[in-house]
Scaffold this active site. Structure first.
Site, PDB file in Angstrom:
ATOM      1  N   HIS A 161     -72.955  72.822 -28.674  1.00  0.00           N
ATOM      2  CA  HIS A 161     -72.560  71.450 -28.338  1.00  0.00           C
ATOM      3  C   HIS A 161     -71.705  70.840 -29.439  1.00  0.00           C
ATOM      4  O   HIS A 161     -71.823  71.191 -30.613  1.00  0.00           O
ATOM      5  CB  HIS A 161     -73.779  70.574 -28.025  1.00  0.00           C
ATOM      6  CG  HIS A 161     -74.784  70.439 -29.129  1.00  0.00           C
ATOM      7  ND1 HIS A 161     -74.687  69.478 -30.119  1.00  0.00           N
ATOM      8  CD2 HIS A 161     -75.926  71.119 -29.383  1.00  0.00           C
ATOM      9  CE1 HIS A 161     -75.721  69.570 -30.923  1.00  0.00           C
ATOM     10  NE2 HIS A 161     -76.484  70.566 -30.520  1.00  0.00           N
ATOM     11  N   ASP A 206     -71.391  67.462 -30.241  1.00  0.00           N
ATOM     12  CA  ASP A 206     -71.833  66.234 -30.906  1.00  0.00           C
ATOM     13  C   ASP A 206     -72.883  66.527 -31.968  1.00  0.00           C
ATOM     14  O   ASP A 206     -73.570  67.555 -31.941  1.00  0.00           O
ATOM     15  CB  ASP A 206     -72.382  65.235 -29.894  1.00  0.00           C
ATOM     16  CG  ASP A 206     -73.581  65.764 -29.114  1.00  0.00           C
ATOM     17  OD1 ASP A 206     -73.532  66.947 -28.694  1.00  0.00           O
ATOM     18  OD2 ASP A 206     -74.552  65.024 -28.913  1.00  0.00           O
ATOM     19  N   ASP A 244     -76.053  71.519 -36.876  1.00  0.00           N
ATOM     20  CA  ASP A 244     -76.520  71.412 -35.494  1.00  0.00           C
ATOM     21  C   ASP A 244     -75.518  70.510 -34.766  1.00  0.00           C
ATOM     22  O   ASP A 244     -75.592  69.297 -34.870  1.00  0.00           O
ATOM     23  CB  ASP A 244     -77.921  70.801 -35.491  1.00  0.00           C
ATOM     24  CG  ASP A 244     -78.457  70.494 -34.116  1.00  0.00           C
ATOM     25  OD1 ASP A 244     -77.904  71.000 -33.131  1.00  0.00           O
ATOM     26  OD2 ASP A 244     -79.422  69.713 -34.022  1.00  0.00           O
ATOM     27  N   GLU A 279     -75.229  66.236 -26.229  1.00  0.00           N
ATOM     28  CA  GLU A 279     -76.465  67.015 -26.193  1.00  0.00           C
ATOM     29  C   GLU A 279     -77.600  66.285 -26.896  1.00  0.00           C
ATOM     30  O   GLU A 279     -78.752  66.341 -26.467  1.00  0.00           O
ATOM     31  CB  GLU A 279     -76.233  68.384 -26.849  1.00  0.00           C
ATOM     32  CG  GLU A 279     -77.395  69.360 -26.703  1.00  0.00           C
ATOM     33  CD  GLU A 279     -78.437  69.284 -27.814  1.00  0.00           C
ATOM     34  OE1 GLU A 279     -79.501  69.917 -27.683  1.00  0.00           O
ATOM     35  OE2 GLU A 279     -78.201  68.563 -28.815  1.00  0.00           O
ATOM     36  N   GLU A 280     -77.282  65.606 -27.988  1.00  0.00           N
ATOM     37  CA  GLU A 280     -78.324  65.022 -28.825  1.00  0.00           C
ATOM     38  C   GLU A 280     -79.009  63.818 -28.182  1.00  0.00           C
ATOM     39  O   GLU A 280     -80.080  63.418 -28.609  1.00  0.00           O
ATOM     40  CB  GLU A 280     -77.743  64.616 -30.186  1.00  0.00           C
ATOM     41  CG  GLU A 280     -77.217  65.777 -31.023  1.00  0.00           C
ATOM     42  CD  GLU A 280     -78.302  66.721 -31.516  1.00  0.00           C
ATOM     43  OE1 GLU A 280     -79.484  66.507 -31.165  1.00  0.00           O
ATOM     44  OE2 GLU A 280     -77.991  67.675 -32.235  1.00  0.00           O
ATOM     45  N   ASP A 283     -77.835  77.593 -30.875  1.00  0.00           N
ATOM     46  CA  ASP A 283     -78.362  76.275 -31.238  1.00  0.00           C
ATOM     47  C   ASP A 283     -79.806  76.381 -31.716  1.00  0.00           C
ATOM     48  O   ASP A 283     -80.592  75.449 -31.558  1.00  0.00           O
ATOM     49  CB  ASP A 283     -78.256  75.326 -30.039  1.00  0.00           C
ATOM     50  CG  ASP A 283     -78.445  73.867 -30.423  1.00  0.00           C
ATOM     51  OD1 ASP A 283     -78.408  73.565 -31.627  1.00  0.00           O
ATOM     52  OD2 ASP A 283     -78.627  73.034 -29.517  1.00  0.00           O
ATOM     53  N   HIS A 328     -81.158  66.751 -38.267  1.00  0.00           N
ATOM     54  CA  HIS A 328     -81.332  65.355 -37.866  1.00  0.00           C
ATOM     55  C   HIS A 328     -81.770  64.474 -39.036  1.00  0.00           C
ATOM     56  O   HIS A 328     -82.141  63.329 -38.829  1.00  0.00           O
ATOM     57  CB  HIS A 328     -82.346  65.203 -36.713  1.00  0.00           C
ATOM     58  CG  HIS A 328     -81.909  65.830 -35.439  1.00  0.00           C
ATOM     59  ND1 HIS A 328     -82.588  65.641 -34.243  1.00  0.00           N
ATOM     60  CD2 HIS A 328     -80.869  66.644 -35.132  1.00  0.00           C
ATOM     61  CE1 HIS A 328     -81.990  66.307 -33.277  1.00  0.00           C
ATOM     62  NE2 HIS A 328     -80.939  66.933 -33.797  1.00  0.00           N
TER      63      HIS A 328
END
Length: 480
Positions: free
Chosen positions: A76, A78, A115, A145-146, A169, A454
């Site tokens: 992904h 984003d 990520d 995606e997030e 991922d 994150h």
């Protein structure tokens, strides 16, 4: 010369650094999507770009692989945008500032976007390279995606012919993910009625928590600033009348919140007792967390406001924060130590005469997801508010038979000299949505070692990227 110049494989790290120069937080993916399209144009590759900025790039198979089944390589575009309290970084326009430390790549006081930038970088390097052997490749780069996997949900699968998908991922080298939890966002809204301010205004800040991925780190019992603030406010409200002014904290519902700032109004006569109780609670937290939250800090300062919430409104919001479910709610019965169901309070804010809080529910069991959704709805109703569920995506169930998994396991054992670990994870992967579009799809997720995704401590191991990329090339060579 870039920060990552000289690292091998050179083109993987080149593209990764180029990606970090492009702001690409969720819902800000047009620039990175266009970057992928320009790449395809420059390399004379077929591409599709849709209205949500998803990009598909196709490359024919190399000599001897022309008639092989296509393989999808997927990641992904984003990233989660988190920064420290001290950082002045603007995720809308600033490139990330990369740092190499002890063999790992970090960003300076922000998330790194490994990520899932590393998936994009690896795939672009493969699409560019004319020397490696591979089947026809369908590169699938999704967006958003997030937060809810909107890109994957909207992606038109019709142009894709492959029935084999390698998702890049996952975050532990040598571990293949073959199933994941489903997810759901729930937003509760409570009325916030104001009256004229009377008393002294205090601004209470809880900050310095580690935060992190609300799924992968769910079992680590990290502190959630909103949960702690609810506990503190309830403690104070039991001893004195507490009027809320506003409650603010968190930036993503899938991130364990590192900070919360709440302004309250109390009687002048209660000020000293209030400050003592706040210090008492802060000391209790240090004892509870021991060394697990070393930077946890609670500060108080005087502030000002011309209004405050009514006692009834304040009481309802405080009760919601104190009673809301949060954290791990069950472990898998068939997989020892694996989280099955969890809930995370990610964002709180006060706006337009409303208190709003967003939760992320994860579960590999649909009925458990529904259970927590109903629990939040009941709590919101008891506190005079409403709740709204959105962004529901399915779990990815483990398949007993998988040709791709068998191939990847065999290649791994040959390359690494040991067996790979097979597992499911308590986090969302887009494979579940793709399987809904093409049920016969054979999926495996893998990736290099990434840590603290994150969070502002996110980092990726350089040597692991090197090994993982070489391993991926061997897998592609095997899929003839």
């Amino acid at each position: 010369m870039g920060v990552l110049s000289g690292l091998e494989p050179e083109r993987v790290f080149y593209y990764f650094e180029e990606i970090t120069k492009i702001p690409h937080g969720t819902y800000n993916t047009k620039a990175i999507s266009d970057f992928c399209v320009e790449f395809a144009k420059n390399h004379n590759l077929e591409y599709i770009q849709d209205r949500l900025n998803n990009v598909i790039i196709k490359k024919p198979g190399t000599a001897g692989y022309e008639t092989s089944e296509p393989v999808m390589l997927q990641g992904h575009l984003d990233m989660v945008c988190e920064k420290t309290d001290e950082s002045k970084h603007d995720f809308e326009k600033d490139p990330l500032s990369l740092i190499i430390k002890d063999g790992d790549i970090y960003a300076d006081n922000t998330t790194l976007g490994g990520d899932d930038g590393i998936a994009v970088a690896m795939t672009l390097a493969i699409l560019e390279d004319q020397t490696i052997e591979h089947p026809p490749i369908e590169a699938v780069f999704t967006t958003e995606e997030e937060i809810g996997m909107d890109g994957a949900e909207a992606l038109d699968f019709t142009p894709l012919k492959g029935k084999t998908l390698i998702n890049i991922d996952s975050e532990e080298e040598g571990i293949f993910t073959v199933g994941c939890a489903g997810g759901l966002r729930v937003t509760s809204t409570l009325p916030f009625e104001y009256v004229e301010k009377e008393g002294v205004v205090l601004s209470i800040k809880i900050r310095g928590l580690l935060g992190g991925h609300s799924g992968i780190e769910a079992h680590k019992q990290r502190g959630n600033a909103h949960v702690l603030m609810g506990r503190l406010l309830n403690y104070l409200n039991n001893a004195m009348p507490v009027h809320l002014i506003d409650v603010v904290g968190g930036s993503k519902d899938n991130v364990i919140s590192r900070a919360n700032t709440t302004r309250i109004c109390i009687a002048e006569a209660d000020k000293d007792n209030c400050l003592a109780m706040i210090n008492e609670m802060a000391d209790a937290w240090k004892n509870e967390f021991l060394d697990d939250e070393p930077e946890l800090e609670v500060t108080v300062s005087e502030d000002d406001s011309d209004k405050m919430a009514t006692l009834e409104t304040s009481g309802m919001v405080i009760r919601y924060l104190r009673l809301m479910p949060n954290g791990v709610f069950g472990f898998e019965r068939a997989i020892e130590g694996q989280v099955e169901t969890s809930l995370n309070a990610g964002i709180v804010k006060t706006e337009n005469d409303s208190f709003i809080i967003s939760h992320m529910i994860r579960s590999s069991i649909e009925s458990k997801k529904t259970m927590l959704k109903e629990q939040l709805a009941a709590l919101a109703e008891l506190c005079g508010g409403t709740s709204d569920a959105q962004g529901d995506y399915p779990a990815w169930a483990y398949r007993a038979e998988s040709k791709l998994r068998d191939t990847m396991e065999a290649v791994f054992e040959r390359v690494y000299g040991r067996k790979a670990e097979i597992m499911t994870i308590h986090a969302g992967l887009e494979c579940g949505l793709f399987l809904g579009k093409r049920p016969e799809l054979d999926c495996v997720s893998f990736g290099p070692d990434m840590f603290d995704v994150h969070s502002t401590n996110e980092h990726i191991n350089i040597d692991s990227v090197t090994r993982s990329y070489k391993y991926l090339l061997e897998v592609l060579r095997e899929l003839k």
